[in-house]
Design a protein around this motif. Structure first.
Motif, PDB file in Angstrom:
ATOM      1  N   ARG A 192       0.801  -1.135   0.104  1.00  0.00           N
ATOM      2  CA  ARG A 192      -0.071   0.076  -0.024  1.00  0.00           C
ATOM      3  C   ARG A 192       0.781   1.123   0.046  1.00  0.00           C
ATOM      4  N   PRO A 193       0.376   2.297  -0.556  1.00  0.00           N
ATOM      5  CA  PRO A 193       1.218   3.510  -0.573  1.00  0.00           C
ATOM      6  C   PRO A 193       1.325   4.143   0.696  1.00  0.00           C
ATOM      7  N   SER A 194       2.185   4.919   1.074  1.00  0.00           N
ATOM      8  CA  SER A 194       2.178   5.626   2.422  1.00  0.00           C
ATOM      9  C   SER A 194       0.899   6.551   2.526  1.00  0.00           C
ATOM     10  N   SER A 195       0.546   7.061   1.556  1.00  0.00           N
ATOM     11  CA  SER A 195      -0.695   7.978   1.832  1.00  0.00           C
ATOM     12  C   SER A 195      -1.531   7.887   0.725  1.00  0.00           C
ATOM     13  N   PHE A 196      -2.886   8.193   0.674  1.00  0.00           N
ATOM     14  CA  PHE A 196      -3.883   8.000  -0.349  1.00  0.00           C
ATOM     15  C   PHE A 196      -4.420   9.414  -0.561  1.00  0.00           C
ATOM     16  N   GLN A 197      -4.375   9.726  -1.912  1.00  0.00           N
ATOM     17  CA  GLN A 197      -5.002  10.901  -2.357  1.00  0.00           C
ATOM     18  C   GLN A 197      -6.360  10.815  -2.761  1.00  0.00           C
ATOM     19  N   PRO A 198      -7.382  11.507  -2.177  1.00  0.00           N
ATOM     20  CA  PRO A 198      -8.787  11.243  -2.705  1.00  0.00           C
ATOM     21  C   PRO A 198      -8.831  11.484  -4.148  1.00  0.00           C
ATOM     22  N   LYS A 199      -9.895  10.765  -4.736  1.00  0.00           N
ATOM     23  CA  LYS A 199     -10.236  10.753  -6.282  1.00  0.00           C
ATOM     24  C   LYS A 199     -10.694  12.124  -6.657  1.00  0.00           C
ATOM     25  N   ILE A 200     -11.286  12.997  -5.914  1.00  0.00           N
ATOM     26  CA  ILE A 200     -11.378  14.171  -6.244  1.00  0.00           C
ATOM     27  C   ILE A 200     -10.517  15.195  -6.416  1.00  0.00           C
ATOM     28  N   ASP A 201      -9.436  14.898  -5.579  1.00  0.00           N
ATOM     29  CA  ASP A 201      -8.073  15.871  -5.643  1.00  0.00           C
ATOM     30  C   ASP A 201      -7.415  15.288  -7.221  1.00  0.00           C
ATOM     31  N   ASN A 202      -7.290  14.250  -7.365  1.00  0.00           N
ATOM     32  CA  ASN A 202      -6.782  13.652  -8.752  1.00  0.00           C
ATOM     33  C   ASN A 202      -7.734  14.363  -9.697  1.00  0.00           C
ATOM     34  N   LEU A 203      -8.988  14.458  -9.745  1.00  0.00           N
ATOM     35  CA  LEU A 203      -9.610  15.148 -10.689  1.00  0.00           C
ATOM     36  C   LEU A 203      -9.663  16.358 -10.849  1.00  0.00           C
ATOM     37  N   TYR A 204      -9.274  17.076  -9.816  1.00  0.00           N
ATOM     38  CA  TYR A 204      -8.924  18.620  -9.749  1.00  0.00           C
ATOM     39  C   TYR A 204      -7.720  18.862 -10.533  1.00  0.00           C
ATOM     40  N   GLU A 205      -6.730  18.077 -10.302  1.00  0.00           N
ATOM     41  CA  GLU A 205      -5.282  18.139 -10.855  1.00  0.00           C
ATOM     42  C   GLU A 205      -5.374  18.057 -12.261  1.00  0.00           C
ATOM     43  N   GLN A 206      -6.303  16.960 -12.824  1.00  0.00           N
ATOM     44  CA  GLN A 206      -6.446  16.832 -14.323  1.00  0.00           C
ATOM     45  C   GLN A 206      -7.202  18.185 -14.859  1.00  0.00           C
ATOM     46  N   LEU A 207      -8.089  18.722 -14.247  1.00  0.00           N
ATOM     47  CA  LEU A 207      -8.782  19.688 -14.845  1.00  0.00           C
ATOM     48  C   LEU A 207      -7.973  21.035 -14.893  1.00  0.00           C
ATOM     49  N   LEU A 208      -7.151  21.160 -13.688  1.00  0.00           N
ATOM     50  CA  LEU A 208      -6.676  22.421 -13.602  1.00  0.00           C
ATOM     51  C   LEU A 208      -5.071  22.366 -14.101  1.00  0.00           C
ATOM     52  N   GLU A 209      -4.777  21.363 -14.701  1.00  0.00           N
ATOM     53  CA  GLU A 209      -3.243  20.942 -15.166  1.00  0.00           C
ATOM     54  C   GLU A 209      -2.889  22.217 -16.095  1.00  0.00           C
ATOM     55  N   THR A 210      -1.716  22.853 -15.695  1.00  0.00           N
ATOM     56  CA  THR A 210      -1.184  23.919 -16.372  1.00  0.00           C
ATOM     57  C   THR A 210      -0.022  23.575 -17.313  1.00  0.00           C
ATOM     58  N   HIS A 211       0.464  22.537 -17.407  1.00  0.00           N
ATOM     59  CA  HIS A 211       1.769  22.125 -18.024  1.00  0.00           C
ATOM     60  C   HIS A 211       1.295  21.307 -19.402  1.00  0.00           C
ATOM     61  N   GLY A 212       2.139  21.475 -20.402  1.00  0.00           N
ATOM     62  CA  GLY A 212       1.727  20.764 -21.486  1.00  0.00           C
ATOM     63  C   GLY A 212       0.908  21.368 -22.523  1.00  0.00           C
ATOM     64  N   ASP A 213       1.185  20.958 -23.882  1.00  0.00           N
ATOM     65  CA  ASP A 213       0.371  21.660 -24.881  1.00  0.00           C
ATOM     66  C   ASP A 213      -0.929  20.633 -25.233  1.00  0.00           C
ATOM     67  N   GLU A 214      -0.850  19.546 -24.784  1.00  0.00           N
ATOM     68  CA  GLU A 214      -1.827  18.559 -25.396  1.00  0.00           C
ATOM     69  C   GLU A 214      -3.273  19.006 -24.690  1.00  0.00           C
ATOM     70  N   VAL A 215      -4.186  19.018 -25.555  1.00  0.00           N
ATOM     71  CA  VAL A 215      -5.496  19.480 -25.405  1.00  0.00           C
ATOM     72  C   VAL A 215      -6.382  18.060 -24.453  1.00  0.00           C
ATOM     73  N   PRO A 216      -6.715  18.556 -23.345  1.00  0.00           N
ATOM     74  CA  PRO A 216      -7.215  17.496 -22.488  1.00  0.00           C
ATOM     75  C   PRO A 216      -8.408  16.874 -23.094  1.00  0.00           C
ATOM     76  N   ASP A 217      -8.627  15.646 -22.780  1.00  0.00           N
ATOM     77  CA  ASP A 217      -9.715  14.705 -23.329  1.00  0.00           C
ATOM     78  C   ASP A 217     -10.643  14.377 -22.119  1.00  0.00           C
ATOM     79  N   PHE A 218     -11.818  15.032 -21.776  1.00  0.00           N
ATOM     80  CA  PHE A 218     -12.540  14.666 -20.754  1.00  0.00           C
ATOM     81  C   PHE A 218     -13.706  13.969 -21.198  1.00  0.00           C
ATOM     82  N   ASP A 219     -13.782  12.936 -21.166  1.00  0.00           N
ATOM     83  CA  ASP A 219     -14.878  11.843 -21.760  1.00  0.00           C
ATOM     84  C   ASP A 219     -15.945  12.086 -20.638  1.00  0.00           C
ATOM     85  N   ASP A 220     -17.224  11.219 -21.056  1.00  0.00           N
ATOM     86  CA  ASP A 220     -18.293  11.349 -20.210  1.00  0.00           C
ATOM     87  C   ASP A 220     -18.031  10.738 -18.635  1.00  0.00           C
TER      88      ASP A 220
END
Length: 81
Positions: free
Chosen positions: A11-39
Motif C-alpha cells: 500500500r502507498p504511504s498516503s492516499f490521495q482522494p479521487k476528487i483531488d486527482n480530478l481537480y489536478e487533471q482539470l487544472l493542469e497547467t503544463h503541456g500543450d496537449e488538449v485534455p480529453d474529458f470523456d463522459d
C-alpha cells in the motif's frame, strides 16, 4: 510459478482522494496537449463530494498566466476555441 492475483499488494504511504486527482487533471497547467474529458470523467467528477478547501488552495496557487493557459485548453477541449 506466477504470483496469485489475490495476494495483498504493498500500500502507498498516503492516499490521495479521487476528487483531488480530478481537480489536478482539470487544472493542469503544463503541456500543450488538449485534455480529453470523456463522459466517465464528468460522471465521476459530479458524483464525488467536493473538497472546497483543496480546490480553493489549488486555485490560489495558479498565477494569471497559468489561468489563461488553462482557459485556452478548456475551450479547445470543449470545441469553443
Amino acid at each position: 510459478m506466477e504470483a496469485s492475483p489475490l495476494t495483498q499488494q504493498n500500500r502507498p504511504s498516503s492516499f490521495q482522494p479521487k476528487i483531488d486527482n480530478l481537480y489536478e487533471q482539470l487544472l493542469e497547467t503544463h503541456g500543450d496537449e488538449v485534455p480529453d474529458f470523456d463522459d466517465g470523467f464528468w460522471r465521476e467528477f459530479f458524483l464525488l463530494w467536493p473538497d472546497k478547501a483543496n480546490l480553493r488552495r489549488r486555485l490560489e496557487d495558479i498565477n494569471a498566466d497559468d489561468l489563461l493557459q488553462i482557459q485556452v485548453r478548456q475551450l479547445l477541449a470543449f470545441g469553443s476555441g
